[in-house]
Design an enzyme around this catalytic site. Sequence first.
Site, mmCIF file in Angstrom:
data_model
loop_
_atom_site.group_PDB
_atom_site.id
_atom_site.type_symbol
_atom_site.label_atom_id
_atom_site.label_comp_id
_atom_site.label_asym_id
_atom_site.label_seq_id
_atom_site.Cartn_x
_atom_site.Cartn_y
_atom_site.Cartn_z
ATOM 1 N N SER A 67 8.153 -11.958 -0.995
ATOM 2 C CA SER A 67 7.568 -10.642 -1.212
ATOM 3 C C SER A 67 8.412 -9.793 -2.153
ATOM 4 O O SER A 67 9.645 -9.795 -2.071
ATOM 5 C CB SER A 67 7.404 -9.908 0.122
ATOM 6 O OG SER A 67 6.719 -8.689 -0.098
ATOM 7 N N GLY B 59 9.898 -2.672 6.152
ATOM 8 C CA GLY B 59 10.218 -1.474 6.928
ATOM 9 C C GLY B 59 10.263 -0.195 6.132
ATOM 10 O O GLY B 59 10.858 0.790 6.559
ATOM 11 N N ASP C 228 -3.737 -0.549 6.348
ATOM 12 C CA ASP C 228 -2.835 -1.383 5.539
ATOM 13 C C ASP C 228 -3.466 -2.731 5.206
ATOM 14 O O ASP C 228 -3.424 -3.186 4.059
ATOM 15 C CB ASP C 228 -1.502 -1.591 6.256
ATOM 16 C CG ASP C 228 -0.652 -0.327 6.291
ATOM 17 O OD1 ASP C 228 -1.199 0.766 6.049
ATOM 18 O OD2 ASP C 228 0.551 -0.427 6.577
ATOM 19 N N LYS D 66 0.836 -1.195 0.000
ATOM 20 C CA LYS D 66 0.000 0.000 0.000
ATOM 21 C C LYS D 66 0.879 1.258 0.000
ATOM 22 O O LYS D 66 2.022 1.248 0.450
ATOM 23 C CB LYS D 66 -0.953 0.024 1.202
ATOM 24 C CG LYS D 66 -0.345 0.479 2.536
ATOM 25 C CD LYS D 66 -0.565 1.939 2.798
ATOM 26 C CE LYS D 66 0.077 2.498 4.028
ATOM 27 N NZ LYS D 66 1.381 2.138 4.451
ATOM 28 N N GLU E 118 -1.779 -7.902 12.203
ATOM 29 C CA GLU E 118 -1.209 -6.551 12.276
ATOM 30 C C GLU E 118 -1.094 -6.058 13.719
ATOM 31 O O GLU E 118 -0.140 -5.370 14.073
ATOM 32 C CB GLU E 118 -2.078 -5.580 11.464
ATOM 33 C CG GLU E 118 -1.797 -5.596 9.975
ATOM 34 C CD GLU E 118 -0.496 -4.887 9.648
ATOM 35 O OE1 GLU E 118 -0.479 -3.693 9.365
ATOM 36 O OE2 GLU E 118 0.552 -5.567 9.702
ATOM 37 N N ASN F 218 12.893 -13.844 2.323
ATOM 38 C CA ASN F 218 13.217 -12.409 2.304
ATOM 39 C C ASN F 218 13.959 -11.973 3.565
ATOM 40 O O ASN F 218 14.799 -11.082 3.526
ATOM 41 C CB ASN F 218 11.955 -11.539 2.199
ATOM 42 C CG ASN F 218 11.265 -11.648 0.863
ATOM 43 O OD1 ASN F 218 10.375 -12.475 0.713
ATOM 44 N ND2 ASN F 218 11.648 -10.830 -0.109
ATOM 45 N N LEU G 253 5.440 0.477 3.219
ATOM 46 C CA LEU G 253 4.660 0.055 2.043
ATOM 47 C C LEU G 253 3.709 -1.107 2.360
ATOM 48 O O LEU G 253 3.244 -1.785 1.451
ATOM 49 C CB LEU G 253 5.601 -0.326 0.900
ATOM 50 C CG LEU G 253 6.475 0.812 0.362
ATOM 51 C CD1 LEU G 253 7.487 0.288 -0.644
ATOM 52 C CD2 LEU G 253 5.624 1.910 -0.270
ATOM 53 N N GLY G 254 3.457 -1.322 3.642
ATOM 54 C CA GLY G 254 2.454 -2.329 4.014
ATOM 55 C C GLY G 254 2.899 -3.761 3.855
ATOM 56 O O GLY G 254 2.069 -4.647 3.657
ATOM 57 N N SER G 255 4.217 -4.022 3.974
ATOM 58 C CA SER G 255 4.700 -5.399 3.774
ATOM 59 C C SER G 255 4.170 -6.339 4.852
ATOM 60 O O SER G 255 3.820 -7.483 4.572
ATOM 61 C CB SER G 255 6.232 -5.445 3.727
ATOM 62 O OG SER G 255 6.791 -4.957 4.926
ATOM 63 N N SER G 256 4.080 -5.868 6.100
ATOM 64 C CA SER G 256 3.589 -6.751 7.174
ATOM 65 C C SER G 256 2.104 -7.040 6.985
ATOM 66 O O SER G 256 1.644 -8.153 7.253
ATOM 67 C CB SER G 256 3.846 -6.132 8.555
ATOM 68 O OG SER G 256 3.047 -4.973 8.744
#
Length: 397
Positions: free
Chosen positions: A135, A140, A204, A13, A193, A55, A143-146
């Site tokens: 991914s 970190g 996110d 995101k 989250e 990753n 960008l909404g990776s978690s």
Amino acid sequence: MHVKQCIVSAPGKAILHGEHAVVHGKVALAVSVNLRTYLWLRASSTGKVCINLPNIDTFLCWDLSELQQFIPQPCAKREEVKLLDAELIRRLREFIGVTNGSLDTSSMATLAFLYIYLSLFGSGDLPSLTVSVWSELPTGAGLGSSAAFSVCLAAALLSASGAIPTPLKDGINTARWCQEDMELINSWAFQGEKIIHGNPSGVDNAVGTWGGMLRFLSGKIIPLNRVPLLRILLTNTKVPRSTKVLVAGVKDKINKFPSVMNPVLDSVDAISCTCEKTLSEMTSQPITGEHYNVLEELIDINQHHLNVMGVGHPALDTLCRVTRARGLHSKLTGAGGGGCGITLLRPETDCSLVQSTIQDLKDCGFDSWETSIGGPGVQQHAPLSVKEEILDVLSHY
């Protein structure tokens, strides 16, 4: 288990407009970024539960007998779970050896996985399975990776447990769930989250679930029905920043100069609303150059406002200057103070210009990708519909 295997993906995101202003009751627009996180869940007969996160160099396995002790009572499946089981989290933290303080990325991802797995399968026999995740999103970077990870976990484990059906039918490459099932995916992703971030806004995971664009105002998240797919450059300046410090700095400025700063926040609010109106027009009438002129001007104005708020950075100024020299328009996205920026690309923007801009940005020490915003949220894939290089990584484990 109700499925022997499934591959799911969810997008990252970005905030298009409204970052920082949203903290003070103004509209923000969050969009999906088509750099995706992919998860492959496979049933196994090893008597183990394994998670592979190449990753972040994390590869873990547990015997089912080790995990039986954590089966929560009672187990919830179809209901939306509102509250985290703090006692289960405490015991799982102890189990993975992180009882003190904040967790690193690997520990947080592991904790979220084990919590959702045990919560969804705890009413029966725990299944033996392997989950592998790859991914395209940097971690970190805001960008909404978690959240993309949590959405993928929720979708795959809910499907495997039989709480929701798998939408993919024979002969179809990708498929999405119905509204009711996506709400369940979103609620479980929000649990993930909360484990990872403590007190997230929910934006996110909502973007990861529904994709497209969301309007966020005073805690209410509204998915917008139709938005155009827009080409962008996404650039990571790789300058670390503290969101908490930046948010506090904006608040201090507003308290010190309310008559100066409140009109800036009102203007950012108007930028978000004008952008939303323009994007809506672009889905209901022929797209013109004038639409892109408006979007570009809004990007420029908002970037200046963000500098006024004090969340700019010399690296972000460099991004804006380098892209401006190529006739492109950029702004920071997210917390600012470094981090990431987005650059709008028109449909007719030539690939050679994009590549030379990416090279210019690399020469500045930045990472840059051409991608799109406004694409689909969580979806299930047939293996043939996944890029070969991603499938190679996922099938390696």
